[in-house]
Design a protein around this motif. Structure first.
Motif, PDB file in Angstrom:
ATOM      1  N   ASP A   1       0.689  -1.068   0.101  1.00  0.00           N
ATOM      2  CA  ASP A   1       0.192   0.154   0.082  1.00  0.00           C
ATOM      3  C   ASP A   1       0.861   1.429   0.029  1.00  0.00           C
ATOM      4  O   ASP A   1       0.742   2.253   0.610  1.00  0.00           O
ATOM      5  CB  ASP A   1      -0.902   0.079   1.050  1.00  0.00           C
ATOM      6  CG  ASP A   1      -2.015  -0.857   1.243  1.00  0.00           C
ATOM      7  OD1 ASP A   1      -2.392  -1.502  -0.096  1.00  0.00           O
ATOM      8  OD2 ASP A   1      -2.555  -1.634   2.192  1.00  0.00           O
ATOM      9  N   GLY A   2       1.979   1.109  -0.705  1.00  0.00           N
ATOM     10  CA  GLY A   2       2.682   2.410  -0.942  1.00  0.00           C
ATOM     11  C   GLY A   2       3.660   2.846   0.173  1.00  0.00           C
ATOM     12  O   GLY A   2       4.643   3.710   0.016  1.00  0.00           O
ATOM     13  N   LYS A   3       3.672   1.955   1.160  1.00  0.00           N
ATOM     14  CA  LYS A   3       4.769   2.203   2.243  1.00  0.00           C
ATOM     15  C   LYS A   3       5.506   1.101   2.309  1.00  0.00           C
ATOM     16  O   LYS A   3       5.446   0.164   2.211  1.00  0.00           O
ATOM     17  CB  LYS A   3       3.721   2.199   3.767  1.00  0.00           C
ATOM     18  CG  LYS A   3       4.530   2.482   4.950  1.00  0.00           C
ATOM     19  CD  LYS A   3       3.702   2.592   6.025  1.00  0.00           C
ATOM     20  CE  LYS A   3       4.265   2.731   7.381  1.00  0.00           C
ATOM     21  NZ  LYS A   3       3.223   3.277   8.309  1.00  0.00           N
ATOM     22  N   ILE A   4       6.902   1.458   2.660  1.00  0.00           N
ATOM     23  CA  ILE A   4       8.179   0.599   2.681  1.00  0.00           C
ATOM     24  C   ILE A   4       8.348   0.160   4.072  1.00  0.00           C
ATOM     25  O   ILE A   4       8.389   0.830   4.958  1.00  0.00           O
ATOM     26  CB  ILE A   4       9.485   1.092   2.003  1.00  0.00           C
ATOM     27  CG1 ILE A   4       9.163   2.002   0.555  1.00  0.00           C
ATOM     28  CG2 ILE A   4      10.588   0.282   1.954  1.00  0.00           C
ATOM     29  CD1 ILE A   4      10.267   2.631   0.119  1.00  0.00           C
TER      30      ILE A   4
ATOM     31  N   ASP B   1      20.842   2.454   3.997  1.00  0.00           N
ATOM     32  CA  ASP B   1      20.753   3.909   4.628  1.00  0.00           C
ATOM     33  C   ASP B   1      20.618   4.762   3.353  1.00  0.00           C
ATOM     34  O   ASP B   1      19.841   5.709   3.530  1.00  0.00           O
ATOM     35  CB  ASP B   1      22.185   4.128   5.165  1.00  0.00           C
ATOM     36  CG  ASP B   1      22.230   5.520   5.579  1.00  0.00           C
ATOM     37  OD1 ASP B   1      21.403   5.910   6.819  1.00  0.00           O
ATOM     38  OD2 ASP B   1      22.751   6.440   5.291  1.00  0.00           O
ATOM     39  N   ALA B   2      20.986   4.577   2.056  1.00  0.00           N
ATOM     40  CA  ALA B   2      20.996   5.550   1.075  1.00  0.00           C
ATOM     41  C   ALA B   2      19.322   5.451   0.574  1.00  0.00           C
ATOM     42  O   ALA B   2      18.807   6.451   0.336  1.00  0.00           O
ATOM     43  CB  ALA B   2      21.776   5.219  -0.177  1.00  0.00           C
ATOM     44  N   ILE B   3      19.008   4.232   0.629  1.00  0.00           N
ATOM     45  CA  ILE B   3      17.367   4.050   0.242  1.00  0.00           C
ATOM     46  C   ILE B   3      16.586   4.577   1.487  1.00  0.00           C
ATOM     47  O   ILE B   3      15.452   5.321   1.016  1.00  0.00           O
ATOM     48  CB  ILE B   3      17.009   2.637   0.163  1.00  0.00           C
ATOM     49  CG1 ILE B   3      17.621   1.832  -0.972  1.00  0.00           C
ATOM     50  CG2 ILE B   3      15.314   2.293   0.428  1.00  0.00           C
ATOM     51  CD1 ILE B   3      17.620   0.568  -1.377  1.00  0.00           C
ATOM     52  N   LEU B   4      16.800   4.845   2.588  1.00  0.00           N
ATOM     53  CA  LEU B   4      16.078   5.510   3.645  1.00  0.00           C
ATOM     54  C   LEU B   4      16.123   6.966   3.435  1.00  0.00           C
ATOM     55  O   LEU B   4      14.926   7.619   3.241  1.00  0.00           O
ATOM     56  CB  LEU B   4      16.422   5.320   5.102  1.00  0.00           C
ATOM     57  CG  LEU B   4      16.992   3.982   5.427  1.00  0.00           C
ATOM     58  CD1 LEU B   4      17.282   4.088   7.189  1.00  0.00           C
ATOM     59  CD2 LEU B   4      15.498   3.208   5.384  1.00  0.00           C
TER      60      LEU B   4
ATOM     61  N   PRO C   1       6.758   6.787   2.161  1.00  0.00           N
ATOM     62  CA  PRO C   1       7.105   6.772   3.426  1.00  0.00           C
ATOM     63  C   PRO C   1       7.674   5.312   3.913  1.00  0.00           C
ATOM     64  O   PRO C   1       7.630   4.449   3.037  1.00  0.00           O
ATOM     65  CB  PRO C   1       5.436   6.527   4.059  1.00  0.00           C
ATOM     66  CG  PRO C   1       4.435   6.550   3.006  1.00  0.00           C
ATOM     67  CD  PRO C   1       5.453   6.928   1.733  1.00  0.00           C
ATOM     68  N   LEU C   2       8.354   5.126   4.972  1.00  0.00           N
ATOM     69  CA  LEU C   2       9.087   4.277   5.038  1.00  0.00           C
ATOM     70  C   LEU C   2       9.442   3.902   6.580  1.00  0.00           C
ATOM     71  O   LEU C   2       9.340   4.727   7.478  1.00  0.00           O
ATOM     72  CB  LEU C   2      10.634   4.093   4.437  1.00  0.00           C
ATOM     73  CG  LEU C   2      11.683   3.189   4.597  1.00  0.00           C
ATOM     74  CD1 LEU C   2      12.734   3.268   3.424  1.00  0.00           C
ATOM     75  CD2 LEU C   2      12.336   2.853   5.742  1.00  0.00           C
ATOM     76  N   VAL C   3       9.187   2.872   7.075  1.00  0.00           N
ATOM     77  CA  VAL C   3       9.540   2.296   8.414  1.00  0.00           C
ATOM     78  C   VAL C   3      10.333   1.086   8.602  1.00  0.00           C
ATOM     79  O   VAL C   3      10.570   0.303   7.799  1.00  0.00           O
ATOM     80  CB  VAL C   3       7.850   2.064   9.178  1.00  0.00           C
ATOM     81  CG1 VAL C   3       7.206   3.297   9.616  1.00  0.00           C
ATOM     82  CG2 VAL C   3       7.247   0.930   8.409  1.00  0.00           C
TER      83      VAL C   3
END
Ligand code: PPE
Length: 310
Positions: free
Chosen positions: A204-207, A223-226, A235-237
């Motif tokens: 749903d669009g969240k990593i 870390d680069a992806i964050l 959004p990323l958790v």
């Protein structure tokens, strides 16, 4: 096959590729006592540039500290400079750089402290880690029957040679069963990482990505992806990821120096999403490769140019 380059850096001087040998009774051979890094140098219009050099050097020094290798003998700046020099000396453009700190020849026995510490840095050309088509098409992977390093056994935050015995079990099992790579769970049964990659799951669009406490290597590409996800407003958790999330995800992808950003198109023969690279992975790839290839501004100062600006 590995194509030799001319020189390897050893304890402050350049030696010939073929001279970079160690004694069979070096401590590292019996006991796995090494820490190392894997770093990519990219070709840009301004010449070759090393990706996140400082961060890799820092992680190597951290790994050495965890293993009480106090006398690596070279400062972070010196090691970083050595890598830039190495790429210049070998007249390389895009390449992969492998610094290794190892416990050498002297005593035999588990106690490593009386053995000398040797530092080597090599580089060579290294193409696509998980196959030619992997970046565009995605790879087929399995969940491994092997668990990643349990807490308080081998420290996952150290990039130590010995950790890769576990990685080898994961990789060989995956290949034996016709997969490109295996995903290992941590000791609690949650998703940890691939044999040589961090992992990301999109729904749903969240990593979602496993936290540093889930026996993962704190990847520099991770870390680069964050950072890139934040830049792009995705959004990323960092959170615990149950195994079954892999099966119901819209997208799953790997990150790593060697693997870069590699989409996963199936897990345990269950198609991930539409069974091919998804839009989030593609967006991140575009941004990542744009920066490392010099097409987009290096807004986070991730690139160290190998040649001084003219
Ligand atoms: N987890 C593991 C276990 C790992 O080995 C790597 C890198 C990563 C995560 C990603 O970390 P980073 O490269 O900092 O983004 N694996 C290296 C070794 C590959 C090899 O086969 O050797 C690499 O990608 O260079």
């Amino acid at each position: 096959m590995l194509t030799p380059t001319e020189k390897i850096w050893h304890n402050g001087r350049f030696i010939r590729w073929d001279e970079a040998t160690i004694h069979v009774l070096s401590h590292v051979v019996s006991y796995g006592s090494s820490v190392f890094e894997g770093i990519r140098c990219y070709s840009t219009p301004a010449g070759p540039a090393i990706f996140r050099l400082r961060e890799h050097v820092r992680r190597m020094i951290d790994s050495a500290k965890i293993y009480r290798m106090e006398n690596v003998g070279f400062t972070a700046d010196r090691l970083a400079e050595a890598m830039l020099e190495l790429v210049r000396v070998n007249k390389m453009d895009a390449c992969y750089i492998r610094p290794i700190v190892l416990r050498g020849y002297g005593e035999v026995g588990v106690n490593p402290l009386k053995n000398p510490i040797d530092v080597y840095i090599a580089c060579w050309e290294w193409g696509q880690y998980l196959g030619e088509e992997a970046l565009a098409e995605g790879v087929d992977v399995c969940v491994s029957s092997w668990t990643r390093l349990a807490p308080n056994t081998l420290p996952a935050l150290a990039k130590a040679g010995a950790n890769y015995m576990n990685s080898q079990l994961i990789k060989m099992e995956a290949l034996a069963n016709g997969y490109s790579e295996g995903i290992a769970l941590d000791a609690a049964g949650y998703v940890s990482e691939g044999s040589g990659e961090n992992i990301f799951v999109v729904r749903d669009g969240k990593i979602h990505t496993p936290p540093v406490g889930a026996s993962v290597l704190p990847g520099i590409t991770r870390d680069a992806i964050l950072t890139l996800a934040r830049d792009l407003g995705i959004p990323l958790v960092e959170t615990i990821v149950p195994r079954e999330m892999l099966y119901i995800a819209d997208e799953v992808f790997f990150s790593g120096t060697a693997a870069e950003i590699t989409p996963i198109r199936s897990v345990d023969r269950i198609p991930v999403g539409k069974g091919r690279r998804g839009p989030v992975a593609e967006k991140l790839q575009k941004e990542f490769f744009g920066i490392v290839n010099g097409a987009k501004p290096d807004r986070h100062s991730w690139l160290s140019p190998v040649h001084a600006a003219a």
